[in-house]
Design an enzyme around this catalytic site. Structure first.
Site, PDB file in Angstrom:
ATOM      1  N   ASP A  95       0.838  -1.189   0.000  1.00  0.00           N
ATOM      2  CA  ASP A  95       0.000   0.000   0.000  1.00  0.00           C
ATOM      3  C   ASP A  95       0.877   1.244   0.000  1.00  0.00           C
ATOM      4  OD1 ASP A  95       0.709  -0.861   2.677  1.00  0.00           O
ATOM      5  OD2 ASP A  95      -0.535   0.771   3.427  1.00  0.00           O
ATOM      6  N   ASP A 153       8.924   3.683  -1.237  1.00  0.00           N
ATOM      7  CA  ASP A 153       8.161   3.236  -0.075  1.00  0.00           C
ATOM      8  C   ASP A 153       6.874   2.554  -0.524  1.00  0.00           C
ATOM      9  OD1 ASP A 153       7.240   2.924   2.537  1.00  0.00           O
ATOM     10  OD2 ASP A 153       6.414   4.948   2.628  1.00  0.00           O
ATOM     11  N   GLU A 212      -0.025  -1.011   5.738  1.00  0.00           N
ATOM     12  CA  GLU A 212       1.077  -0.517   6.562  1.00  0.00           C
ATOM     13  C   GLU A 212       1.003   0.972   6.795  1.00  0.00           C
ATOM     14  OE1 GLU A 212       5.177   0.986   7.463  1.00  0.00           O
ATOM     15  OE2 GLU A 212       3.830   1.497   5.814  1.00  0.00           O
ATOM     16  N   GLU A 213       0.522   1.722   5.800  1.00  0.00           N
ATOM     17  CA  GLU A 213       0.479   3.176   5.917  1.00  0.00           C
ATOM     18  C   GLU A 213      -0.630   3.667   6.832  1.00  0.00           C
ATOM     19  OE1 GLU A 213       2.801   4.887   4.978  1.00  0.00           O
ATOM     20  OE2 GLU A 213       3.760   4.019   3.236  1.00  0.00           O
ATOM     21  N   ASP A 242      12.518  -1.372   4.434  1.00  0.00           N
ATOM     22  CA  ASP A 242      11.639  -0.208   4.453  1.00  0.00           C
ATOM     23  C   ASP A 242      12.222   0.949   5.253  1.00  0.00           C
ATOM     24  OD1 ASP A 242       9.370   1.267   3.895  1.00  0.00           O
ATOM     25  OD2 ASP A 242       8.162   0.355   5.477  1.00  0.00           O
TER      26      ASP A 242
END
Length: 450
Positions: free
Chosen positions: A87, A118, A152-153, A176
């Site tokens: 994501d 990212d 994740e975001e 990351d």
């Protein structure tokens, strides 16, 4: 030392990355339904990544509920994990893009698109690093599993669901962050402060909690007064027919002091002009917090020798007739107890008529630097690059903290221009290829039969 990465792997990796970054995998809960919890884009990115993995010879699995997937190779009881996320943060409305964020462009030796730093770019670098090992005939002494998250975001519901349902890794890394590696990550606390609304002022500024907002819109009869105040403060803005937009500089929340927060600058302009100062949200942001991105002016100074000072990002401000709502992101020192920070926040917010609401929390991460995992990762990186930089503490939150014996390892170098969460997100192909080499050699040393 054998070089595993061939030209064919570089070409395949760029093609795969170009395909995946073209998918706008931004959280869209309005498009959520069983099997698609985070919207069509996130699910498609997962499906397409797993399809790539299957073609490369990995065994794949997709969570029936659509939260996560994984791809693995090798055999054995031990499980080495590479924790990735597919994501991305929104690009719509972000100022400064010179190309379509979801139409990848390669120019001047760089690939430009949302997600290339990212985390889709690092994900593909690691994936094709392992593919190069497979093509070289390397046998693995354990299973190597890529775990792909899709939230994740935001709230990490993907990796949390994985942890509920799947086998835990023995060791691993998340591609990351930055090289050489992150052995500790600050605690993350995201909150909302809510209070009374207003019939006199309506605002809807900012967005994702992990991004310093780069613009904040004002529409109202006091536009000229606000413009004068912003001129006196030296803050940039743009006027248009229906209002005014205060301009800032967007960076990741972990780097909040390096950004320019458009939301707090708008509030400072309102206070400077004597506008709406009876509103607690405006007063707090404009007269108390202002340019402070550490939280010291609001809840007090928190710092330690291991991880340094706390950072605070005022990510959003919403004022409606029903409610004032302020979104805050804190990255706090690894030795600070969460309860201490929550107590200070709750008490200070109450003095402004605001109520504390926790949105997300991630405990700090710490792995000893003399652990076998870190010594192997660090030795490999240093041998391939000659860089003797020591491991460090980071304010960012990576999936590494969701597992035991796991750290953030790359994928950006110290001199890599940081475009994470920013307009014109880009990554040098030369760096991309070098990272593929590092990950291939690292997995070979950690998991390959010698």
């Amino acid at each position: 030392m054998m070089t595993f990465i061939k030209e064919e792997h570089r070409q395949q990796a760029v093609a795969a990355l170009s395909h995946i970054v073209a998918i706008p995998s931004v959280l869209d809960e309005t498009d959520s339904h069983p099997g698609q919890p985070f919207g069509a884009g996130c699910l498609k990115a997962l499906e397409e990544t797993l399809a790539i993995c299957q073609k490369l010879g990995f065994r794949t699995f997709q969570d029936p509920e659509g939260y996560y997937g994984y791809a693995e190779v090798g055999a054995g009881t031990e499980l080495f994990g590479i924790l990735c996320h597919l994501d991305v943060v929104p690009a719509e409305g972000q100022e400064g893009w010179l190309t379509n964020p979801f139409e990848p462009v390669i120019q001047d030796g760089k690939i430009i698109a949302r997600g290339v730093q990212d985390d889709k770019g690092p994900t593909m670098a690691a994936l094709f690093g392992v593919k190069a090992l497979m093509d070289a005939g390397v046998e693995f002494n354990q299973r190597v599993r890529f775990i792909f998250g899709t939230d994740e975001e935001n709230l990490w519901r993907c990796i949390n669901r994985y942890n509920e349902k799947e086998e835990m890794i023995t060791a691993g890394f998340a591609p990351d962050s930055k090289f050489p590696l992150t052995f500790a990550e600050k605690g993350l606390l995201q909150v909302y402060l809510t209070g009374a609304g207003s019939n006199e002022l309506t605002l809807a500024c900012g967005g994702a909690l992990n991004v310093v907002p780069d613009h904040a819109e004002y529409r109202g009869a006091s536009q000229d007064l606000l413009a004068t105040a912003l001129d006196e403060l030296g803050y940039a803005y743009e006027e248009h027919g229906t209002g005014l937009s205060v301009l800032g500089k967007s960076v990741h929340s972990k780097l909040a002091p390096k950004g320019q927060n458009a939301v707090t600058r708008l509030a400072q302009g309102l206070v400077k002009a004597g506008l709406f100062t009876e509103l607690s949200g405006v007063t707090l942001l404009g007269a108390v917090i202002g340019e402070d991105a550490t939280g010291a002016s609001f809840v007090g100074e928190f710092s330690d020798e291991v991880s340094g000072p706390m950072t605070m990002n005022v990510a959003s401000l919403s004022i409606t007739p029903e409610e004032t709502r302020i979104g805050l992101d804190f990255r706090y020192p690894v030795t600070l107890e969460k309860e201490t920070l929550v107590k200070a926040l709750t008490e200070k917010a109450a003095t402004y008529g605001l109520t504390y609401h926790e949105h997300d929390y991630l405990a700090p991460l710490y792995v000893p630097v003399d652990s076998p995992l870190i010594t192997t990762l660090l030795a490999t990186y240093r041998e391939l690059t000659g860089d003797q930089t020591e491991p460090f503490v980071n304010g960012g939150a990576t999936f590494a903290r969701a597992m035991t014996n796991c750290v953030a390892f790359g994928a950006m170098f110290a001199d890599t221009p940081d475009y994470v969460h920013q307009a014109n997100e880009q990554w040098s192909l030369a760096s991309f290829y070098q990272v593929m080499e590092i990950y291939a050699e690292t997995i070979y040393r950690m998991c390959g039969k010698k």
